[in-house]
Design an enzyme around this catalytic site. Structure first.
Site, short mmCIF file in Angstrom:
data_model
loop_
_atom_site.label_atom_id
_atom_site.label_comp_id
_atom_site.label_asym_id
_atom_site.label_seq_id
_atom_site.Cartn_x
_atom_site.Cartn_y
_atom_site.Cartn_z
N PHE A 129 -35.04 77.32 6.55
CA PHE A 129 -34.41 76.20 7.25
C PHE A 129 -34.94 74.91 6.65
CE2 PHE A 129 -32.31 75.30 11.50
CZ PHE A 129 -31.32 76.25 11.35
N GLN A 243 -31.92 61.88 16.74
CA GLN A 243 -31.55 62.67 15.56
C GLN A 243 -30.04 62.84 15.40
OE1 GLN A 243 -32.51 67.11 15.07
NE2 GLN A 243 -33.64 66.13 13.41
N HIS A 245 -27.60 65.14 13.54
CA HIS A 245 -27.52 66.40 12.80
C HIS A 245 -26.58 66.17 11.62
CE1 HIS A 245 -26.81 70.60 11.84
NE2 HIS A 245 -27.79 70.94 12.65
N LEU A 259 -21.28 71.06 16.82
CA LEU A 259 -22.33 71.44 15.86
C LEU A 259 -21.88 72.52 14.88
CD1 LEU A 259 -25.30 70.95 15.15
CD2 LEU A 259 -25.86 72.87 16.65
N GLU A 262 -27.30 74.52 11.06
CA GLU A 262 -28.07 74.39 9.82
C GLU A 262 -28.23 75.75 9.15
OE1 GLU A 262 -31.34 71.76 10.25
OE2 GLU A 262 -32.46 72.62 8.60
N ARG A 293 -33.46 66.88 8.16
CA ARG A 293 -32.15 66.50 8.72
C ARG A 293 -31.83 65.03 8.52
NH1 ARG A 293 -32.07 70.09 14.33
NH2 ARG A 293 -31.32 71.97 13.31
N HIS A 358 -27.41 64.73 17.91
CA HIS A 358 -27.85 66.09 18.18
C HIS A 358 -29.04 66.19 19.11
CE1 HIS A 358 -28.20 70.31 17.47
NE2 HIS A 358 -29.39 70.22 16.93
N ARG A 393 -37.03 65.64 13.99
CA ARG A 393 -37.37 67.03 14.33
C ARG A 393 -36.86 67.97 13.25
NH1 ARG A 393 -34.70 71.28 16.57
NH2 ARG A 393 -32.90 70.11 17.35
#
Lengths: 590, 278
Positions: A129, A243, A245, A259, A262, A293, A358, A393
């Site tokens: 990730f 954040q 995304h 969404l 990821e 991100r 996000h 994050r």
């Protein structure tokens, strides 16, 4: 209703618990299991049905350095990755606890019946990730959040915890000394009021993504918990950090912002612009699509800005190399989502994506060991709290955060209850005053100043999109603040029709004050932090300005209701942690 | 502040719509309560790719602020927005308006449960049933060693999003109102993965037979047809449970073993081993 803002006494129920938990996502339910397991009486209040909280939307996985796929992984490297991702303004103690305890929380989920994908050796599999050095995310396809929430839900149902579904808290109640001794709430089904008396309260209400129009958040993400805490004097930390995304859907209009996990990039998905160029090499040649991100979101944004966007104003995300079989094994939910909602077969053609709101890194400031807020009797965990994630994050660190700090908040609440013998009574007049305030938008006489809560919310979302988006500058922020304050003045004019029976207009009328207040905090802090750092990207200032590298912005409600902002130095890191970061800075993996 | 890609895209979409007169769609939505309710017709502007939930929320925001509807994720992950469109249970967030072109659209709440108001039914009964199922319990300590082939058939039942549409369409509940005697398809799905999990040590077959009433299901497969995540509820959950109940209660050897051991005649692992001839 026959009343007309009169001073009639309203009936209400009284419910007593040792610990009241507000919010039934991963953090709230983990706290409930902890407190109920110690034999305390626990109540958990949720605005939705059980199992529908936003945790369910987490797709990619749960970060935990268990080293099943990459044995070199360690809590130390997870700590470093988390601090680097957060641009070093994270609460380092929270980052340490989180990295050390995530593996146990993953195993605990398995012990309680959660099922993760397996390695050939029969262990929990882990996927790569963004900005995680090693393959670290325990996952089950692209529905890890569903697995987590259902496991926790079934665990909660197996305890004596009393679950109050579709119930909205409107105020935290304090005794004369200022400690939290309960909350006032109403049931969404029929507008019946409940006075919860509790010796301790755990806030676990999630984030506030609904302040933006293009969002991956459900209607619930309105910042209730953060502002309920702020309103009674709790300190908030780094509220400017929101954040985006990198990959939300862009078409059709009804799903804009939804969404796209990821996990698509984790499984090798590549980003391309309208010229067919794989452009991440221009932004982060080393990590490419698996950069953090904030970086990927800005890259996608910049490509569209530069006129290299897709048909509907996004960029292309291509996973066709996996083929149909591979996609159905690794990303079945995404396949279904695009096919059903956008008529796109992602096994054959690329997706169109664009950044979407996000997650909120900022939130209620908590003490790292047991998640106590600065108000006695109030604890907080999960997205509504702040500190762990700093300025950005990492994907996968949210599910682990929920369980690590949900558990610790539960322990904190239990210890607090055991150490204190205070009563939970408050004057009934306080309850009646609050009930009258909550009923006002429905019961007040109509006037020509009346405003629709839906339209006011929509107007605020437009302001935040325009003025506090993923790139910011001082002039736009200040203009945005002016607009937010103007909307704030109109909040008391919100008026709704209908009665107390399941009335979404009335419910939305409650949310609007949270949305406006949280927007104000974000914009005020964004004006103060004059630099580019993680998700706070000030076009009019340099990147990573030293002056701000060791500072958190703490906000608090002042005596006249004004927002007080304090720059607070981050305490120096102990040697065993700073050494890790030093080693890492030299290029070593630890 | 520079314009972002979203507003550019929005402007583009609006330009297309301006080419002709704005298209609209009519929805007949149930308004009211269990005792006092009827359908009301609304007309709303049609947007590209619009789902029925979009239309309902637009009506709520612009015309009827107290129109009650449940929703959360809007991505078919959470199972909140279940209702009935033209008599069939559907997730409103996943049902495109254009699918109903040329037809009237009637939107009603789930009817197997008491209606609270408008499109919202009282589904709390399901949570009571869920609470009555023995939770996952294992003697072994995680981390478990389990191979993909041990668990791959558990992924399907675990996809359940608890939309309760299978409960809504099931005749045993909807027509015969056997909520007291019958757990419904959703909870056979749950019982199935629990029973088949290699590390679980509980025996639920007596409950499945007596309390949950699996015998009442006459395998019409209505539940499988409506499942939004494609769980083959009848074939993969209910029939295997029926078979296990039959084996357990009507096979004399297993019956004896059960009496002696006072629990499952075989653990899941032993059953697997026996099946594989080890």
């Amino acid at each position: 209703m026959e009343t007309n803002g009169s001073r009639n006494r309203e009936n209400f129920e009284v419910r007593e618990h040792d610990v009241l938990i507000i919010g039934a996502g991963g953090a709230g339910m983990r706290a409930a299991v902890e407190a109920a397991g110690k034999g305390l009486s626990v109540g958990i209040v949720t605005k939705s049905l059980l199992g529908k909280a936003h945790t369910v939307m987490a797709e990619g996985g749960m970060a935990a350095a268990i080293g099943n796929v990459d044995p070199e992984d360690s809590w130390r490297q997870h700590f470093i990755d988390t601090m680097k991702g957060g641009k070093f303004i994270n609460n380092w103690r929270m980052a340490e606890i989180h990295a050390k305890e995530s593996p146990d929380r993953a195993y605990e989920l398995e012990q309680w019946g959660a099922l993760f994908n397996r390695t050939p050796e029969g262990k929990i599999s882990q996927r790569p990730f963004g900005a995680h050095t090693y393959r670290r995310l325990a996952h089950v396809g692209d529905r890890t959040g569903l697995e987590l929430i259902r496991t926790m839900q079934e665990k909660v149902l197996a305890t004596d915890t009393k679950v109050y579904m579709e119930t909205t808290v409107t105020k935290l109640l304090q005794d004369a000394s200022g400690r939290v001794v309960g909350a006032l709430a109403y049931t969404r089904e029929n507008g019946k009021f409940i006075h919860y008396k509790a010796k301790a309260v755990v806030m676990a209400t999630g984030g506030w993504g609904r302040i933006f129009k293009v969002t991956s958040n459900s209607w619930e993400g309105t910042g209730d918990g953060a502002i309920l805490a702020y309103d009674i004097g709790a300190e908030m930390v780094d509220m400017e950090m929101v954040q985006f995304h990198p990959t939300g859907m862009v078409w059709p209009p009804g799903v804009r912002g939804l969404l796209v996990t990821e996990g698509v990039r984790g499984e090798g998905g590549v980003l391309k612009n309208s010229e067919g160029k794989r452009y991440m090499g221009d932004y982060d040649p080393e990590r490419m699509e698996l950069s953090s991100r904030d970086v990927v979101a800005r890259a996608n944004f910049s490509e569209v800005q530069a006129g290299r966007g897709s048909e509907h104003g996004g960029v292309y995300l291509d996973i066709t190399h996996l083929g149909y079989e591979g996609i159905m094994q690794k990303l079945p939910t995404m396949h279904e989502q695009f096919l059903k909602l956008a008529d796109v077969d992602i096994a054959k053609e690329p997706m169109e994506v664009f950044p979407t709101i996000h997650y909120t890194m900022g939130g209620i400031k908590v003490e790292p060991e047991h998640c106590a807020t600065t108000v006695p009797g109030l604890f907080a965990a999960g997205e509504c709290s702040g500190g762990l994630h700093g300025a950005n994050r990492l994907g996968g660190n949210s599910l682990s955060d929920l369980l690590v700090f949900g558990r610790r908040a539960g322990i904190g609440a239990v210890e607090y209850v055991e150490q204190n013998t205070h009563g939970t009574d408050i004057p009934e007049a306080d309850v009646q005053t609050e009930i009258r305030r909550v009923l006002d938008p429905m019961e007040r006489t109509k006037s020509d100043k009346d405003e629709s809560p839906y339209l006011l919310q929509s107007e605020l979302q437009d302001v935040m999109m325009e003025h506090a988006n993923l790139v910011r500058d001082e002039d736009a922020l200040k203009e945005g603040l002016g607009k937010i304050l103007a909307i704030k003045d109109r909040v008391p004019n919100v008026k709704v029709g209908g009665n107390r029976l399941f009335n979404p207009g009335w419910h939305t009328a409650q949310d609007i004050k949270y949305l406006v207040q949280v927007s104000e905090l974000i914009v005020r802090c964004a004006i103060e932090r004059k630099e580019k750092r993680g998700s706070q990207w000030r076009l009019d200032h340099d990147e990573l300005v030293d002056e701000y590298g060791s500072i958190n912005f703490i906000t608090k409600k002042g005596p006249q209701g004004e927002v007080e902002i304090e720059r607070r130095e981050i305490p120096p890191m102990p040697g065993h942690l700073s050494e890790l970061l030093d080693e890492s800075a030299k290029g070593a993996k630890v | 502040m520079t314009e972002n890609g979203n507003s550019a895209a929005r402007a583009g979409a609006a330009a297309v719509a301006d080419d002709g007169p704005k298209k609209t769609v009519k929805l007949n939505i149930f308004r009211g309560t269990e005792e006092d309710g009827k359908e009301v017709e609304y007309e709303v502007e049609l947007a590209e790719g619009m789902v029925v939930l979009d239309a309902v929320l637009k009506i709520q925001a612009e015309q009827e602020d107290d129109l009650a509807v449940r929703w959360n994720c809007k991505a078919a992950h959470c199972g909140s927005c279940s209702a009935e469109i033209n008599g069939k249970p559907k997730l409103l967030c996943k049902s495109r308006v254009e699918e109903y072109e040329g037809q009237e659209i009637h939107v009603q709440p789930l009817h197997a449960f008491p209606i609270i108001k408008d499109l919202v039914s009282d589904v709390s009964w399901n949570y009571e049933v869920s609470k009555g199922i023995k939770p996952f319990t294992s003697d072994e300590q995680a981390p478990f060693t389990m191979y993909e082939e041990d668990v791959e058939r558990l992924y399907e039942p675990k996809k359940c999003i608890e939309c309760f549409m299978c409960q809504d369409v099931c005749h045993v509940l909807r027509t015969h109102n056997k909520h007291e005697e019958f757990a419904g398809p959703r909870f056979f799905v749950r019982n199935q993965w629990l029973e088949m999990h290699p590390m679980d040590n509980q025996d639920r077959l007596e409950d499945v037979k007596e309390k949950d009433g699996v015998g009442l299901c006459n395998i019409t497969k209505c539940c499988t047809e409506v499942c939004p995540v494609g769980i083959k509820i009848t074939d993969n959950s209910i029939i295997p449970l029926k078979e296990r109940v039959a084996d357990e209660y009507y096979d004399p050897a297993k019956w004896l073993m059960r009496k002696i051991r006072g629990r499952k005649s075989m653990t899941n692992r032993e059953a697997e081993a026996a099946k594989n001839g080890n």
